[in-house]
Scaffold this motif. Structure first.
Motif, PDB file in Angstrom:
ATOM      1  N   VAL A  46      42.278  -0.077   6.780  1.00 18.37           N
ATOM      2  CA  VAL A  46      41.795  -1.441   7.355  1.00 18.37           C
ATOM      3  C   VAL A  46      40.961  -2.152   6.608  1.00 18.37           C
ATOM      4  O   VAL A  46      40.271  -1.162   5.857  1.00 18.37           O
ATOM      5  N   GLY A  47      40.784  -3.402   6.725  1.00 13.85           N
ATOM      6  CA  GLY A  47      39.639  -4.123   5.485  1.00 13.85           C
ATOM      7  C   GLY A  47      38.346  -3.698   6.255  1.00 13.85           C
ATOM      8  O   GLY A  47      38.219  -3.514   7.492  1.00 13.85           O
ATOM      9  N   ILE A  48      37.240  -3.972   5.610  1.00 15.28           N
ATOM     10  CA  ILE A  48      36.090  -3.937   5.998  1.00 15.28           C
ATOM     11  C   ILE A  48      35.569  -4.901   7.192  1.00 15.28           C
ATOM     12  O   ILE A  48      34.958  -4.659   8.046  1.00 15.28           O
ATOM     13  N   GLY A  49      36.235  -6.127   6.926  1.00 13.43           N
ATOM     14  CA  GLY A  49      35.784  -7.336   7.848  1.00 13.43           C
ATOM     15  C   GLY A  49      36.541  -6.738   9.325  1.00 13.43           C
ATOM     16  O   GLY A  49      35.822  -7.188  10.332  1.00 13.43           O
ATOM     17  N   THR A  50      37.430  -6.080   9.418  1.00 15.19           N
ATOM     18  CA  THR A  50      38.169  -5.515  10.658  1.00 15.19           C
ATOM     19  C   THR A  50      37.197  -4.361  11.433  1.00 15.19           C
ATOM     20  O   THR A  50      37.001  -4.751  12.682  1.00 15.19           O
ATOM     21  N   PHE A  51      36.357  -3.853  10.494  1.00 16.84           N
ATOM     22  CA  PHE A  51      35.397  -3.098  11.305  1.00 16.84           C
ATOM     23  C   PHE A  51      34.309  -3.823  11.845  1.00 16.84           C
ATOM     24  O   PHE A  51      34.043  -3.607  13.073  1.00 16.84           O
ATOM     25  N   TYR A  52      33.946  -4.849  11.375  1.00 21.17           N
ATOM     26  CA  TYR A  52      32.874  -5.703  11.983  1.00 21.17           C
ATOM     27  C   TYR A  52      33.328  -6.448  13.081  1.00 21.17           C
ATOM     28  O   TYR A  52      32.365  -7.074  14.019  1.00 21.17           O
ATOM     29  N   ILE A  53      34.814  -6.667  13.505  1.00 19.96           N
ATOM     30  CA  ILE A  53      35.299  -7.096  14.737  1.00 19.96           C
ATOM     31  C   ILE A  53      34.755  -6.376  15.883  1.00 19.96           C
ATOM     32  O   ILE A  53      34.460  -6.941  16.813  1.00 19.96           O
ATOM     33  N   TYR A  54      34.752  -4.904  15.544  1.00 21.42           N
ATOM     34  CA  TYR A  54      34.658  -3.946  16.714  1.00 21.42           C
ATOM     35  C   TYR A  54      33.111  -3.313  16.786  1.00 21.42           C
ATOM     36  O   TYR A  54      32.568  -3.189  17.794  1.00 21.42           O
ATOM     37  N   PHE A  55      32.477  -3.075  15.427  1.00 19.86           N
ATOM     38  CA  PHE A  55      31.126  -2.527  15.457  1.00 19.86           C
ATOM     39  C   PHE A  55      30.336  -3.671  14.700  1.00 19.86           C
ATOM     40  O   PHE A  55      30.491  -3.972  13.859  1.00 19.86           O
ATOM     41  N   GLU A  56      28.819  -3.317  15.245  1.00 20.35           N
ATOM     42  CA  GLU A  56      27.834  -4.006  14.673  1.00 20.35           C
ATOM     43  C   GLU A  56      27.600  -3.268  13.255  1.00 20.35           C
ATOM     44  O   GLU A  56      27.207  -3.916  12.054  1.00 20.35           O
ATOM     45  N   ASP A  57      27.370  -1.937  13.390  1.00 19.92           N
ATOM     46  CA  ASP A  57      27.134  -1.211  12.150  1.00 19.92           C
ATOM     47  C   ASP A  57      27.699   0.241  12.412  1.00 19.92           C
ATOM     48  O   ASP A  57      28.288   0.570  13.327  1.00 19.92           O
ATOM     49  N   LYS A  58      27.462   1.093  11.393  1.00 20.74           N
ATOM     50  CA  LYS A  58      27.606   2.532  11.400  1.00 20.74           C
ATOM     51  C   LYS A  58      27.214   3.198  12.772  1.00 20.74           C
ATOM     52  O   LYS A  58      27.817   4.039  13.369  1.00 20.74           O
ATOM     53  N   HIS A  59      25.745   2.828  13.059  1.00 23.83           N
ATOM     54  CA  HIS A  59      25.197   3.390  14.196  1.00 23.83           C
ATOM     55  C   HIS A  59      25.912   3.193  15.647  1.00 23.83           C
ATOM     56  O   HIS A  59      25.971   4.141  16.244  1.00 23.83           O
ATOM     57  N   SER A  60      26.474   1.964  15.563  1.00 25.20           N
ATOM     58  CA  SER A  60      26.945   1.492  16.918  1.00 25.20           C
ATOM     59  C   SER A  60      28.262   2.107  17.251  1.00 25.20           C
ATOM     60  O   SER A  60      28.631   2.489  18.086  1.00 25.20           O
ATOM     61  N   LEU A  61      28.984   2.364  16.025  1.00 26.64           N
ATOM     62  CA  LEU A  61      30.243   3.178  15.845  1.00 26.64           C
ATOM     63  C   LEU A  61      29.878   4.700  15.959  1.00 26.64           C
ATOM     64  O   LEU A  61      30.964   5.157  17.148  1.00 26.64           O
ATOM     65  N   TYR A  62      28.798   5.250  15.837  1.00 21.93           N
ATOM     66  CA  TYR A  62      28.603   6.705  16.235  1.00 21.93           C
ATOM     67  C   TYR A  62      28.140   6.759  17.699  1.00 21.93           C
ATOM     68  O   TYR A  62      28.539   7.701  18.465  1.00 21.93           O
ATOM     69  N   GLN A  63      27.423   5.787  18.151  1.00 24.70           N
ATOM     70  CA  GLN A  63      26.878   5.646  19.555  1.00 24.70           C
ATOM     71  C   GLN A  63      28.249   5.660  20.474  1.00 24.70           C
ATOM     72  O   GLN A  63      28.411   6.398  21.524  1.00 24.70           O
ATOM     73  N   ALA A  64      29.287   4.707  19.893  1.00 32.16           N
ATOM     74  CA  ALA A  64      30.471   4.453  20.787  1.00 32.16           C
ATOM     75  C   ALA A  64      31.289   5.818  20.818  1.00 32.16           C
ATOM     76  O   ALA A  64      31.898   6.235  21.810  1.00 32.16           O
TER      77      ALA A  64
END
Lengths: 203, 203
Positions: A46-64
């Motif tokens: 997926v594109g980088i932009g898609t990542f930011y639809i769901y997560f604020e940053d890498k840390h919030s993805l890790y928390q999720a």
């Protein structure tokens, strides 16, 4: 999961699941710090932009991911012990369910234990939540006279989590082929009889 | 430590100790992958060339640290339980010694558990060595009739390591102020009596 913007469509959910799956794999293989958002989006196609639809940053993805693990493990264990009639039965079912989960998804250990230095508070919260859940069950069993009332439920919860996690380490992470039944028998024998031969009973 | 070229002078030993101390701190705080050899030598106030006198690379320094932890913990525990007259006494002393060590050097957990993804074999070896050591003690105690003979020593060793590590997590890593005596009393009660009230004795 409060660390993720929940998708509104099925397609969105699929994309999110793929991002999480690849992040889990990369965090487990390369570690949190060595994995970039770009590595994750590339692996998830997926594109980088898609990542930011769901997560604020890498840390919030890790928390999720950690939050999802916690919910998933607690929910699966709670479902598996629903038919148990005694605390002893529930304990065995719960431990077995946990070890079978880890056998299916061994990367959980790597990802969870990394929290100890990625974000210690997250790690503490993770096990504190498990402990709180365990304490509730222990208190009910003490109320019913099933578990010895003198025990401090919190200390007991960490002992039980320790047994489960290290039995999981040996029989799910180090080697996942050993027949679990004799191991679970021994864990339950230990919880029923202790480990010593000539002992003085507490009550 | 086979992963390190031992220094020949006192000055060399001091330099090596400083490198290891700073590496331990950085691996614990930033993680293995995010720490460079340059970070370590800068923190230890030595030149990069000095690093390579003692270690081949970052990985061998990490192995040296883990190996040193293992020796240090096993040696300290062995010394502390020397006066114990029974396996039960030794167990309590060993657990107490371990938790007090972790209270003094909490970074050990971070550094050890990272091995799970830095180098899984190293992690497996680390706990396998501890387990083998434990198994020897368990077999002696089973021979003497102190520990129930039916137990598989390996499974039992992981249960005991699990209890110790998670009690350490709670009472050394999460909070190191709680009075240890009542906690150790409870651990030993559990190992003597099990956790349930109405149980059938095995023997």
């Amino acid at each position: 999961m409060k660390y993720v913007n929940q998708p509104k469509t099925e397609k969105g959910q699929e994309t999110l699941d793929k991002i999480i799956l690849e992040a889990e794999r990369l965090f487990s293989e390369k570690g949190y710090y060595k994995t970039s958002i770009k590595d994750i989006t590339k692996a998830a196609e997926v594109g980088i932009g898609t990542f930011y639809i769901y997560f604020e940053d890498k840390h919030s993805l890790y928390q999720a991911i950690l939050s999802e693990y916690g919910h998933f493990i607690r929910k699966t264990i709670a479902e598996s012990v629903r038919t148990a009639e005694t605390r002893l039965e529930a304990e065995r079912m719960g431990i077995e369910t946990f070890i079978r989960l880890v056998r299916k998804r061994p990367s959980m250990y790597n990802v969870i234990w990394q929290a100890l230095y990625v974000d210690k508070k997250l790690f503490v919260d993770y096990y504190t939540k498990f402990s709180e859940n365990y304490i509730k069950q222990i208190l009910i069993a003490q109320e019913k006279g099933e578990i010895i009332a003198d025990y401090d439920p919190e200390a007991l919860s960490y002992m039980l989590m320790g047994i489960t996690n290290f039995i999981g380490l040996r029989y799910a992470i180090f080697d996942d082929q050993t027949d679990l039944d004799p191991i679970l028998d021994e864990v339950m024998d230990m919880l029923v009889n202790g480990i010593y031969t000539h002992n003085e009973r507490m009550e």
